[in-house]
Design a protein around this motif. Structure first.
Motif, PDB file in Angstrom:
ATOM      1  N   THR A  25       0.811  -1.212   0.000  1.00 45.12           N
ATOM      2  CA  THR A  25       0.000   0.000   0.000  1.00 45.12           C
ATOM      3  C   THR A  25       0.844   1.262   0.000  1.00 45.12           C
ATOM      4  OG1 THR A  25      -1.982   0.940   1.046  1.00 45.12           O
ATOM      5  CG2 THR A  25      -0.207   0.183   2.518  1.00 45.12           C
ATOM      6  N   ASP A  26       0.213   2.353  -0.410  1.00 38.29           N
ATOM      7  CA  ASP A  26       0.893   3.627  -0.643  1.00 38.29           C
ATOM      8  C   ASP A  26       0.113   4.746   0.051  1.00 38.29           C
ATOM      9  OD1 ASP A  26       2.475   5.638  -1.667  1.00 38.29           O
ATOM     10  OD2 ASP A  26       1.624   5.551  -3.685  1.00 38.29           O
ATOM     11  N   PRO A  27       0.265   4.884   1.388  1.00 37.51           N
ATOM     12  CA  PRO A  27      -0.499   5.909   2.104  1.00 37.51           C
ATOM     13  C   PRO A  27      -0.031   7.312   1.760  1.00 37.51           C
ATOM     14  CG  PRO A  27       0.989   4.735   3.586  1.00 37.51           C
ATOM     15  CD  PRO A  27       1.137   4.103   2.253  1.00 37.51           C
ATOM     16  N   PRO A  28      -0.804   8.339   2.156  1.00 38.77           N
ATOM     17  CA  PRO A  28      -0.321   9.717   1.970  1.00 38.77           C
ATOM     18  C   PRO A  28       1.058   9.881   2.609  1.00 38.77           C
ATOM     19  CG  PRO A  28      -2.600   9.706   2.724  1.00 38.77           C
ATOM     20  CD  PRO A  28      -2.122   8.287   2.797  1.00 38.77           C
ATOM     21  N   TYR A  29       1.933  10.640   1.942  1.00 44.21           N
ATOM     22  CA  TYR A  29       3.295  10.786   2.437  1.00 44.21           C
ATOM     23  C   TYR A  29       3.415  11.822   3.546  1.00 44.21           C
ATOM     24  CZ  TYR A  29       5.425   7.821  -1.167  1.00 44.21           C
ATOM     25  OH  TYR A  29       5.801   6.758  -1.945  1.00 44.21           O
ATOM     26  N   ALA A  61      -3.373  16.730   5.517  1.00 47.14           N
ATOM     27  CA  ALA A  61      -4.375  16.624   6.585  1.00 47.14           C
ATOM     28  C   ALA A  61      -3.795  16.756   7.989  1.00 47.14           C
ATOM     29  CB  ALA A  61      -5.112  15.289   6.467  1.00 47.14           C
ATOM     30  N   PHE A  62      -2.487  16.680   8.132  1.00 47.05           N
ATOM     31  CA  PHE A  62      -1.899  16.625   9.470  1.00 47.05           C
ATOM     32  C   PHE A  62      -0.966  17.811   9.698  1.00 47.05           C
ATOM     33  CE2 PHE A  62      -2.717  12.406   7.811  1.00 47.05           C
ATOM     34  CZ  PHE A  62      -3.549  11.875   8.795  1.00 47.05           C
ATOM     35  N   TRP A  66      -1.926   8.521  13.398  1.00 55.80           N
ATOM     36  CA  TRP A  66      -2.943   8.007  12.474  1.00 55.80           C
ATOM     37  C   TRP A  66      -2.466   6.726  11.807  1.00 55.80           C
ATOM     38  CZ3 TRP A  66      -2.712   8.272   6.870  1.00 55.80           C
ATOM     39  CH2 TRP A  66      -3.890   7.823   6.251  1.00 55.80           C
ATOM     40  N   MET A  67      -1.216   6.701  11.374  1.00 58.90           N
ATOM     41  CA  MET A  67      -0.659   5.497  10.758  1.00 58.90           C
ATOM     42  C   MET A  67      -0.581   4.351  11.770  1.00 58.90           C
ATOM     43  SD  MET A  67      -0.119   5.635   7.513  1.00 58.90           S
ATOM     44  CE  MET A  67       0.900   4.167   7.404  1.00 58.90           C
TER      45      MET A  67
END
Length: 344
Positions: free
Chosen positions: A50-54, A67-68, A77-78
């Protein structure tokens, strides 16, 4: 394979109300990943890719990237996502997480409390004509540190509570050997697998997680344990051994140079190359396994999984990308089906 089919059927049923696509080999769901992950059965996923927001790149065209406010908010969050990963990942499962070089160290420290880190892979993207390269964009004289040309991929495996270095397979082998009433030396004598340095070293290395038995060696272990009459059965190889295969013909070191995806109309801003995704899926899963991408974007992970003979579960929070992923997964399934059922 029956266990995988049952898990996949259960996943499809549980996500039916949020699915944008449900097929024989793929389920695509629209919604927040934490909520949807909570619906997946325990120990049902063989590979998380998977490729979450960086977060560090702050790209407004990537959902969640801005968002953070603080790094710690992003890591927390991760961590919540990783708790769900740990619940749904099979004991012999693997995880690949794309991340920026700026956040890889913090992410790896957090993830290492739940999983055992295997590699911090550096993906260095060749800058060739036709690609979205950096050479023409960067004012080199304005740099105050080396330009972050690479991305990172964290590669991790499932781990046991209290001893992250001990694999679930190692614990299983030790428990079953003790249940059979055999010492490590006795089991070694029966199966004929001796260590190169110390007597009985092969069995010891398997139980401590330093390496894994081959399919043939695992069959010998199962036969030896069951023959004692004290162990009723042993799980299938595919259900306990973490798959990993590499050869000298492939990129087997921890620095990869797969080209990025060429720009095209409708391209996802963080789209990853299919060649690299297939490389990871083939190396770290068995045919028929379930591959999860909970930040699916345009669905490339799902396409690669189906092309490699796996099943896939995709999740994305944006309706447009969830629909796009559904369309691509459906097309990939149709293409594979045409090949499988075409007359010879």
């Amino acid at each position: 394979n029956d266990l995988r089919e049952a898990s996949f059927a259960e996943i499809g049923l549980g996500l039916s109300d949020v699915a944008t696509y449900t097929g024989d080999r793929g389920v695509v769901a629209h919604g927040d990943c934490l909520e949807i992950l909570s619906r997946l059965p325990e120990a049902s996923i063989s590979l998380i890719l998977t490729d979450p927001p960086y977060h560090s790149t702050k790209k407004r065209n990537i959902y969640g990237d801005t968002a953070f406010k603080e790094d710690s908010h992003y890591i927390e969050w991760m961590r919540q996502v990783a708790i769900e990963w740990r619940r749904v990942l099979k004991p012999n499962g693997s995880i690949y997480v794309f991340c920026s070089s700026a956040m890889s160290s913090q992410l790896e420290v957090m993830l290492s409390t739940m999983f055992f880190p295997l590699n911090n892979i550096c993906w260095s993207k060749p800058n060739e004509p036709g690609f979205d390269g950096w050479r023409g964009k960067m004012n080199k004289e304005a740099l105050r540190s080396w330009y972050p040309h690479s991305e990172r991929i964290l590669f991790l495996e499932a781990a046991e509570d209290g001893n992250l270095k001990r694999s679930p397979l190692g614990n299983l082998l030790r428990e079953k050997r003790l249940e059979a009433g055999l010492s490590g030396h006795q089991l070694t004598e029966i199966i004929g697998e001796y260590g190169k340095v110390n007597h009985g070293g092969a069995v010891s290395n398997w139980e401590t997680g330093r390496n894994i038995p081959s399919r043939e060696q695992y069959f010998k272990i199962c036969k030896a344990l069951i023959s004692t009459g004290k162990v009723d059965s042993m799980p299938a190889y595919e259900d306990v051994v973490r798959p990993f295969s590499a050869t000298k013909e492939m990129q087997y070191i921890d620095v990869w140079d797969f080209p990025s995806v060429r720009p095209y109309r409708g391209k996802h801003p963080a789209e990853k190359p299919l060649e690299m995704l297939r490389h990871m899926i083939n190396a770290s899963s068995f045919p028929g396994d379930i591959v999860l991408d909970c930040f699916a974007g345009s669905g490339s992970t799902g396409v690669a999984a189906i092309e490699c003979g796996r099943r896939t579960v995709l999740i994305d929070v944006e309706p447009s990308w969830s629909s796009r992923a559904a369309s691509r997964v459906k097309s990939a399934h149709s293409a594979i089906a045409r090949i499988e059922f075409s007359p010879q």
